[in-house]
Design a protein around this motif. Sequence first.
Motif, PDB file in Angstrom:
ATOM      1  N   PHE A   1       0.829  -1.206   0.000  1.00 17.95           N
ATOM      2  CA  PHE A   1       0.000   0.000   0.000  1.00 17.95           C
ATOM      3  C   PHE A   1       0.864   1.257   0.000  1.00 17.95           C
ATOM      4  O   PHE A   1       0.557   2.229  -0.693  1.00 17.95           O
ATOM      5  CB  PHE A   1      -0.946  -0.006   1.202  1.00 17.95           C
ATOM      6  N   LYS A   2       1.971   1.242   0.742  1.00 18.49           N
ATOM      7  CA  LYS A   2       2.878   2.398   0.764  1.00 18.49           C
ATOM      8  C   LYS A   2       3.464   2.631  -0.618  1.00 18.49           C
ATOM      9  O   LYS A   2       3.558   3.771  -1.082  1.00 18.49           O
ATOM     10  CB  LYS A   2       3.996   2.153   1.799  1.00 18.49           C
ATOM     11  N   SER A   3       3.857   1.569  -1.289  1.00 21.21           N
ATOM     12  CA  SER A   3       4.389   1.694  -2.649  1.00 21.21           C
ATOM     13  C   SER A   3       3.337   2.286  -3.590  1.00 21.21           C
ATOM     14  O   SER A   3       3.633   3.177  -4.400  1.00 21.21           O
ATOM     15  CB  SER A   3       4.835   0.330  -3.158  1.00 21.21           C
ATOM     16  N   PHE A   4       2.097   1.809  -3.480  1.00 23.72           N
ATOM     17  CA  PHE A   4       0.997   2.340  -4.290  1.00 23.72           C
ATOM     18  C   PHE A   4       0.815   3.840  -4.039  1.00 23.72           C
ATOM     19  O   PHE A   4       0.694   4.633  -4.974  1.00 23.72           O
ATOM     20  CB  PHE A   4      -0.291   1.575  -3.977  1.00 23.72           C
ATOM     21  N   CYS A   5       0.805   4.228  -2.757  1.00 24.77           N
ATOM     22  CA  CYS A   5       0.601   5.644  -2.405  1.00 24.77           C
ATOM     23  C   CYS A   5       1.752   6.508  -2.901  1.00 24.77           C
ATOM     24  O   CYS A   5       1.529   7.618  -3.402  1.00 24.77           O
ATOM     25  CB  CYS A   5       0.439   5.795  -0.896  1.00 24.77           C
ATOM     26  N   ASP A   6       2.973   6.017  -2.785  1.00 26.49           N
ATOM     27  CA  ASP A   6       4.128   6.780  -3.260  1.00 26.49           C
ATOM     28  C   ASP A   6       4.046   7.016  -4.768  1.00 26.49           C
ATOM     29  O   ASP A   6       4.316   8.119  -5.252  1.00 26.49           O
ATOM     30  CB  ASP A   6       5.436   6.058  -2.920  1.00 26.49           C
ATOM     31  N   LYS A   7       3.656   5.981  -5.519  1.00 23.59           N
ATOM     32  CA  LYS A   7       3.520   6.130  -6.976  1.00 23.59           C
ATOM     33  C   LYS A   7       2.398   7.095  -7.312  1.00 23.59           C
ATOM     34  O   LYS A   7       2.523   7.907  -8.235  1.00 23.59           O
ATOM     35  CB  LYS A   7       3.260   4.773  -7.624  1.00 23.59           C
ATOM     36  N   LEU A   8       1.311   7.016  -6.562  1.00 20.09           N
ATOM     37  CA  LEU A   8       0.180   7.911  -6.802  1.00 20.09           C
ATOM     38  C   LEU A   8       0.589   9.371  -6.592  1.00 20.09           C
ATOM     39  O   LEU A   8       0.314  10.232  -7.431  1.00 20.09           O
ATOM     40  CB  LEU A   8      -0.974   7.542  -5.881  1.00 20.09           C
ATOM     41  N   VAL A   9       1.272   9.648  -5.500  1.00 16.99           N
ATOM     42  CA  VAL A   9       1.709  11.016  -5.213  1.00 16.99           C
ATOM     43  C   VAL A   9       2.714  11.479  -6.266  1.00 16.99           C
ATOM     44  O   VAL A   9       2.657  12.617  -6.733  1.00 16.99           O
ATOM     45  CB  VAL A   9       2.308  11.124  -3.791  1.00 16.99           C
TER      46      VAL A   9
END
Length: 107
Positions: free
Chosen positions: A29-37
């Motif tokens: 989830f952290k990886s997903f959020c980092d890519k989204l930002v």
Amino acid sequence: MLSFAQQTVKGIVTDQEHDEEMVPRLLEFKSFCDKLVAHAFVNELPPPPAPSQSHPSSSCTPLPVPPAPRAQPSREFQYGLTDAFAAGFKALRHKPAEISRMVPELA
């Protein structure tokens, strides 16, 4: 977006049925959020200064291609995401030592 991240982290750390999957789920989830930002919440930077032309222009000289706009992830969203994860972790029922025993399982 930030309240969604906080609620998702809270949901992951309080999910007793999938306790053994908590660390991999948080990392995913952290990886997903980092890519989204990095891709959706960006601040455009001004283009670099154009190089000076010292030669006279001619009709045979190709026109320079303008550079693509530069962008960097929004620091506000990066910091907000960090705060959202910290707030979600407050619901954590494990002690850090217990979590550290789960991390080597990822390797």
